[in-house]
Design an enzyme around this catalytic site. Structure first.
Site, mmCIF file in Angstrom:
data_model
loop_
_atom_site.group_PDB
_atom_site.id
_atom_site.type_symbol
_atom_site.label_atom_id
_atom_site.label_comp_id
_atom_site.label_asym_id
_atom_site.label_seq_id
_atom_site.Cartn_x
_atom_site.Cartn_y
_atom_site.Cartn_z
ATOM 1 N N HIS A 50 -27.668 -10.186 -43.192
ATOM 2 C CA HIS A 50 -26.287 -10.063 -43.671
ATOM 3 C C HIS A 50 -25.385 -10.976 -42.854
ATOM 4 O O HIS A 50 -25.691 -11.271 -41.694
ATOM 5 C CB HIS A 50 -25.798 -8.604 -43.605
ATOM 6 C CG HIS A 50 -25.712 -8.034 -42.233
ATOM 7 N ND1 HIS A 50 -24.579 -8.142 -41.450
ATOM 8 C CD2 HIS A 50 -26.609 -7.355 -41.476
ATOM 9 C CE1 HIS A 50 -24.787 -7.542 -40.290
ATOM 10 N NE2 HIS A 50 -26.018 -7.067 -40.271
ATOM 11 N N ASP A 77 -21.840 -10.559 -42.832
ATOM 12 C CA ASP A 77 -20.595 -9.943 -42.346
ATOM 13 C C ASP A 77 -20.838 -9.459 -40.921
ATOM 14 O O ASP A 77 -21.980 -9.261 -40.498
ATOM 15 C CB ASP A 77 -20.165 -8.774 -43.242
ATOM 16 C CG ASP A 77 -21.179 -7.640 -43.287
ATOM 17 O OD1 ASP A 77 -22.394 -7.921 -43.302
ATOM 18 O OD2 ASP A 77 -20.766 -6.455 -43.293
ATOM 19 N N ASP A 113 -26.552 -10.237 -34.719
ATOM 20 C CA ASP A 113 -26.374 -9.278 -35.815
ATOM 21 C C ASP A 113 -25.390 -9.842 -36.824
ATOM 22 O O ASP A 113 -24.223 -9.561 -36.749
ATOM 23 C CB ASP A 113 -25.882 -7.945 -35.233
ATOM 24 C CG ASP A 113 -25.680 -6.875 -36.283
ATOM 25 O OD1 ASP A 113 -26.163 -7.052 -37.395
ATOM 26 O OD2 ASP A 113 -24.999 -5.871 -35.980
ATOM 27 N N GLU A 127 -22.742 -5.291 -45.182
ATOM 28 C CA GLU A 127 -23.701 -4.366 -44.546
ATOM 29 C C GLU A 127 -23.013 -3.427 -43.581
ATOM 30 O O GLU A 127 -23.315 -2.248 -43.513
ATOM 31 C CB GLU A 127 -24.797 -5.164 -43.826
ATOM 32 C CG GLU A 127 -25.981 -4.314 -43.343
ATOM 33 C CD GLU A 127 -25.792 -3.650 -41.986
ATOM 34 O OE1 GLU A 127 -26.514 -2.692 -41.672
ATOM 35 O OE2 GLU A 127 -24.892 -4.071 -41.232
ATOM 36 N N GLU A 128 -22.065 -3.972 -42.831
ATOM 37 C CA GLU A 128 -21.436 -3.176 -41.768
ATOM 38 C C GLU A 128 -20.533 -2.071 -42.318
ATOM 39 O O GLU A 128 -20.083 -1.212 -41.566
ATOM 40 C CB GLU A 128 -20.633 -4.087 -40.817
ATOM 41 C CG GLU A 128 -21.474 -5.159 -40.111
ATOM 42 C CD GLU A 128 -22.455 -4.596 -39.070
ATOM 43 O OE1 GLU A 128 -22.479 -3.367 -38.873
ATOM 44 O OE2 GLU A 128 -23.190 -5.384 -38.466
ATOM 45 N N ASP A 170 -36.062 -6.845 -43.244
ATOM 46 C CA ASP A 170 -34.640 -6.835 -42.893
ATOM 47 C C ASP A 170 -34.517 -6.646 -41.379
ATOM 48 O O ASP A 170 -35.512 -6.475 -40.679
ATOM 49 C CB ASP A 170 -33.978 -5.651 -43.633
ATOM 50 C CG ASP A 170 -32.454 -5.737 -43.688
ATOM 51 O OD1 ASP A 170 -31.874 -6.682 -43.134
ATOM 52 O OD2 ASP A 170 -31.851 -4.834 -44.304
ATOM 53 N N HIS A 172 -22.640 -5.305 -31.513
ATOM 54 C CA HIS A 172 -21.362 -4.653 -31.815
ATOM 55 C C HIS A 172 -20.484 -4.562 -30.558
ATOM 56 O O HIS A 172 -19.469 -3.888 -30.577
ATOM 57 C CB HIS A 172 -21.555 -3.240 -32.398
ATOM 58 C CG HIS A 172 -22.148 -3.248 -33.774
ATOM 59 N ND1 HIS A 172 -21.980 -2.223 -34.668
ATOM 60 C CD2 HIS A 172 -22.897 -4.178 -34.425
ATOM 61 C CE1 HIS A 172 -22.622 -2.505 -35.793
ATOM 62 N NE2 HIS A 172 -23.188 -3.678 -35.666
HETATM 63 ZN ZN LIG Z 1 -26.683 -5.853 -38.693
#
Ligand SMILES: [Zn+2]
Length: 486
Positions: free
Chosen positions: A119, A121, A154, A188-189, A215, A459
């Protein structure tokens, strides 16, 4: 007579020691006997540049985080088209809901298609100025052997490596013998409803059932599990579910100068304590057993004795593994009371008090099981309700004895050398819960090495990906496709 008894006991103890020793001796680390292959040569400087550019688009998930730059999503997609020219020319692209591209690399054979996903985003950074960051969070700075910035791990790193792998394979004259899909989600987030979920609907509408999908959701773990020296490729075969439950106690209300023996708050507090004192039952069964069985032989002697003799030691093992949050989460549905609410004024008795409890469901428990168990534990007097919205059960558990898993394991062996292969469990959520609707089996792992120090970068602050990881991940995806689509 006593002499005889002692003698008998002595023999029994010796026999037991012999059995324990024999089982432990037989319980040896498994090393994969892989045929070495030549890894494709990739241009690391170019890769680093591509990831750097990818990071500079501020594709912060929309809706929930409105401070992103929405126009960056479209420009990111244009950038993908021009930055990976042979890949994007060779593959067909469909745009799902305008922002999630689904690429199809048409294969020559009839074998069922596979899907690789990432992903693009990202989650926001706490302070956009990036005061706590060594390099600006959206700067894409390349320094000290890393590409720095939000999304490096990520999950733009995986996206860049996948597309770069396609470029390498095309230059090599590779032709897949089955359709290969690539899907790059834009939300996704925030749950993947418009991206991954819509991609799954789109495939289902064409009666496309994938053999397997790959994934994010894990990594090659280095020095994360105490006592283990070898790297661990945890190819996750399932992910936990997520539910939130409100527990409500009712009271009469009134002035706090004339209180009952127990107010609604007190009653609720007892319920929370009751819940915490008795964790949801779990243990070494199912996917949890598979995970620890694969790791067991590599532990130091004492632990190995325990893992090798589970017929005897299982209760001790389970107790020890429950002692640390990270291993406990592998064994059971976890429970975390996160919010409390009572009266709105200090001298007013509550008419209602609410505790909010977040559960992460192990694949062995259903949503209904957990709601019922909670009700049982807190008693009939209290009202237990499942919150609406973002609630989901755990995923199905994918196979770890099939061609797809073996292909992944082989590729890890060929690209990473000596690694322990384990089927694992993803604790958080990924887009795979959507994709798995149209795939027989779903796997979750990015081919990046991760140490304990890297985990808070996800994150968090100072997210980065090493050039070594970027290069190896590109080789990984290329070798994987050679192993499974040729
Ligand atoms: Zn992720």
């Amino acid at each position: 007579m006593w002499k005889k008894l002692f003698k008998g006991l002595g023999v029994a103890v010796l026999a037991l020691i012999a059995v324990l020793a024999f089982n432990t001796w037989r319980y040896q680390p498994v090393t994969q006997d892989v045929e070495q292959v030549e890894l494709p040569v990739v241009d690391v400087d170019r890769l680093a540049m591509q990831l750097s550019e990818a990071i500079q688009f501020q594709t912060i998930s929309r809706r929930r985080f409105p401070d992103g730059r929405p126009e960056d999503f479209q420009s990111f997609l244009d950038w993908v088209q021009t930055s990976f020219p042979s890949a994007t020319k060779t593959m067909e692209r469909e745009l799902i809901n305008g922002l999630t591209p689904l690429y199809r690399w048409k294969g020559t054979g009839a074998e069922r298609p596979i899907l690789l996903t990432a992903h693009y985003d990202v989650v926001p950074v706490q302070d956009l100025s990036g005061a706590r960051w060594e390099h600006p969070p959206f700067g894409g700075v390349i320094a000290d052997g890393f590409v720095w910035g939000r999304g490096a791990m990520d999950d733009k790193g995986a996206l860049v490596a996948m597309l770069a792998a396609v470029e390498v394979l095309i230059a090599d004259g590779f032709q897949p013998n089955r359709d290969i899909y690539f899907s790059f989600g834009h939300d996704e987030e925030i749950g993947g409803a418009e991206g991954a979920s819509a991609v799954a609907d789109h495939l289902a509408a064409q009666d496309i059932q994938l053999a397997w999908s790959l994934d994010e959701g894990s990594a090659v773990l280095r020095a994360i599990v105490p006592g283990l020296n070898r790297d661990i490729a945890s190819i996750n075969v399932a992910e936990k579910g997520y539910i939130t439950v409100d527990i409500k106690a009712k009271g009469e209300g009134g002035h706090s100068s004339l209180p009952p023996r127990k107010t609604a708050v007190g009653e609720l507090a007892e319920a929370v304590v009751a819940l915490q004192e008795k964790p949801v039952p779990g243990g070494l069964t199912g996917v949890s057993k598979e995970f620890f069985d694969a790791l067991g032989p590599d532990f130091p002697l004492l632990q190995r004795v325990l893992f090798a003799n589970q017929w005897l030691s299982r209760p001790i093992l389970e107790m020890a593994l429950s002692g640390s949050p990270s291993t406990d989460a592998m064994l059971r549905t976890t429970m975390a009371p996160t919010m409390l609410e009572g009266s709105t004024k200090e001298n007013v008795l509550p008419q209602e008090a609410t505790a909010t409890v977040n559960f992460r469901l192990h694949p062995r428990d259903s949503v209904e099981d957990i709601v019922n168990l909670t009700q049982e534990r807190v008693g009939d007097e209290l009202e237990v309700t499942l919150r609406s919205g973002f609630q989901r059960g755990a995923s199905a558990v994918s196979r770890s004895d099939n061609d797809a898993f073996n292909g992944l394991a082989l590729t890890f062996g060929q690209v990473f050398g000596d690694v322990i292969i384990v089927p694992g469990l993803t604790i958080a959520g990924t887009d795979t819960r959507h994709y798995s609707r149209v795939a027989d089996d779903s796997y979750r792992i990015n081919p990046f090495v991760m140490t304990a120090k890297d985990i808070p970068r996800l994150h968090g602050v100072n997210e980065r990906l090493s050039l070594e990881d970027l290069e190896r991940a590109t080789q990984f995806y290329a070798v994987l496709l050679r192993n499974t689509a040729q």
